[in-house]
Design a protein around this motif. Structure first.
Motif, mmCIF file in Angstrom:
data_model
loop_
_atom_site.group_PDB
_atom_site.id
_atom_site.type_symbol
_atom_site.label_atom_id
_atom_site.label_comp_id
_atom_site.label_asym_id
_atom_site.label_seq_id
_atom_site.Cartn_x
_atom_site.Cartn_y
_atom_site.Cartn_z
ATOM 1 N N PHE A 111 0.959 -1.368 0.118
ATOM 2 C CA PHE A 111 -0.069 -0.007 0.007
ATOM 3 C C PHE A 111 0.795 1.269 -0.104
ATOM 4 O O PHE A 111 0.571 2.337 0.641
ATOM 5 C CB PHE A 111 -0.973 0.036 1.114
ATOM 6 C CG PHE A 111 -1.844 -1.267 1.193
ATOM 7 C CD1 PHE A 111 -2.908 -1.371 0.238
ATOM 8 C CD2 PHE A 111 -1.819 -2.083 2.303
ATOM 9 C CE1 PHE A 111 -3.609 -2.338 0.143
ATOM 10 C CE2 PHE A 111 -2.862 -3.204 2.442
ATOM 11 C CZ PHE A 111 -3.619 -3.297 1.342
ATOM 12 N N GLY A 112 2.083 1.290 -0.472
ATOM 13 C CA GLY A 112 2.839 2.381 -0.725
ATOM 14 C C GLY A 112 3.170 3.053 0.687
ATOM 15 O O GLY A 112 3.588 3.977 0.681
ATOM 16 N N ARG A 113 3.428 2.032 1.585
ATOM 17 C CA ARG A 113 3.942 2.497 2.941
ATOM 18 C C ARG A 113 5.288 2.950 2.743
ATOM 19 O O ARG A 113 6.100 2.388 2.051
ATOM 20 C CB ARG A 113 3.985 1.195 3.704
ATOM 21 C CG ARG A 113 2.432 0.823 4.190
ATOM 22 C CD ARG A 113 2.583 -0.703 5.075
ATOM 23 N NE ARG A 113 1.316 -1.034 5.101
ATOM 24 C CZ ARG A 113 1.086 -2.113 5.632
ATOM 25 N NH1 ARG A 113 2.166 -3.146 5.868
ATOM 26 N NH2 ARG A 113 -0.029 -2.790 5.873
ATOM 27 N N ALA A 114 5.697 4.019 3.741
ATOM 28 C CA ALA A 114 7.164 4.328 3.564
ATOM 29 C C ALA A 114 7.976 3.363 4.539
ATOM 30 O O ALA A 114 7.405 2.661 5.097
ATOM 31 C CB ALA A 114 7.189 5.785 4.310
ATOM 32 N N GLY A 115 9.202 3.487 4.122
ATOM 33 C CA GLY A 115 10.304 2.790 4.660
ATOM 34 C C GLY A 115 10.864 1.429 3.758
ATOM 35 O O GLY A 115 10.259 1.538 2.666
ATOM 36 N N ASP A 116 11.576 0.592 4.735
ATOM 37 C CA ASP A 116 12.172 -0.297 3.918
ATOM 38 C C ASP A 116 11.232 -1.624 3.823
ATOM 39 O O ASP A 116 10.250 -1.754 4.606
ATOM 40 C CB ASP A 116 13.554 -1.011 4.469
ATOM 41 C CG ASP A 116 14.540 0.042 4.968
ATOM 42 O OD1 ASP A 116 14.613 0.964 3.856
ATOM 43 O OD2 ASP A 116 15.326 0.121 5.658
#
Length: 270
Positions: A111-116
């Motif tokens: 869902f396009g989450r930020a981070g690695d």
């Protein structure tokens, strides 16, 4: 050799060594530093042709769009540029090589989450079933097809680790990305709504208003409205002469989500 098999000879030479976890750089004096009692050897497995099992993807990334379908598979053909079966690969009834693969999700980001990417050995729920790689063999295996079944309305990316069975851990990785699609929101209107003439202001309740689907990338989307009169039909009002005149008709209610996907329904006023 005497059995008609290819013969391949290898030369093994020492380059550098480091013993007993000593600090500092490796010693590169073309010796083994005493680590081996005899010279290491490399032996080719030839029956009758010498070859080594290989698995190489032609592209590092496969992309497809988010889907609303449930349990629908999507196949990508010709994903390999290099596929060589194990030396001892079995043959089917038609004399074709049989090669099997084990597919394991390694990392995911949804869902396009930020981070690695999250590397926990799962797909995070992006796929409804485990992806499958199927070899294409006629009679030798030369390519393969990747089939995935995305979870409806989910998007994100998963890195897959593909291992050829019975091939001494011949492994390669490929990324599968399900691209997001702005899905239409949902709501409900009554099919018919009765009013008296000269009733004045009319309020019609809308129910079940929600962004759709209820996934984290769309559940908080802003919903905007547009109301328009699109046609006249089946509504009559008597004028002073007693003649019936068509006056009104169907109302269409487009509802937009981030001014992208539309959900449209209609009702009759009478």
């Amino acid at each position: 050799d005497a059995q008609g098999r290819e013969t391949v000879t290898f030369t093994v030479a020492a380059k550098c060594w480091q013993l007993f976890r000593r600090g500092g750089p490796m010693v590169c004096d073309d010796t083994y530093g005493g680590l081996f009692q005899s010279l290491p050897t490399v032996t080719a497995n030839c029956n009758p042709v010498c070859h080594t099992a290989t698995l190489t993807f032609g592209q590092p990334l496969v992309q497809l769009n988010e889907t609303e379908a449930v349990n629908q598979g999507y196949a990508t053909q010709g994903i390999l540029v290099g596929l060589t079966a194990p030396q001892n690969a079995e043959l089917d009834m038609q004399g074709r090589e049989v090669v099997r693969f084990h597919v394991r999700p390694a990392c995911h980001l949804l869902f396009g989450r930020a981070g690695d990417m999250v590397c926990d050995g799962t797909d995070g729920g992006l796929f409804a079933s485990r992806p499958v790689v199927t070899a294409v063999c006629d009679p030798l295996c030369h390519n393969a097809t990747l089939t995935v079944v995305p979870t409806a309305f989910w998007n994100g990316r998963v890195e897959l680790e593909v291992t050829m069975e019975d091939a001494d851990n011949v492994t390669s990785r490929i990324m599968v990305e399900v691209l997001p699609v702005n899905q239409p929101p949902s709501f409900a209107l009554p099919a018919q709504y009765g009013i008296l003439e000269n009733n004045g202001l009319l309020s019609i309740p809308l129910t079940g208003i929600k962004a759709f689907p209820p996934t984290e990338d769309e559940a908080a989307d802003a919903v905007t409205w547009n109301v328009s009169l699109v046609s006249f039909s089946s509504f009559y009002s008597e004028d002073r002469g007693g003649v019936s005149i068509p006056l009104t008709g169907i109302l269409t209610e487009p509802m937009t989500e981030d001014e992208a996907a539309d959900s449209i329904t209609s009702f009759y006023a009478y």
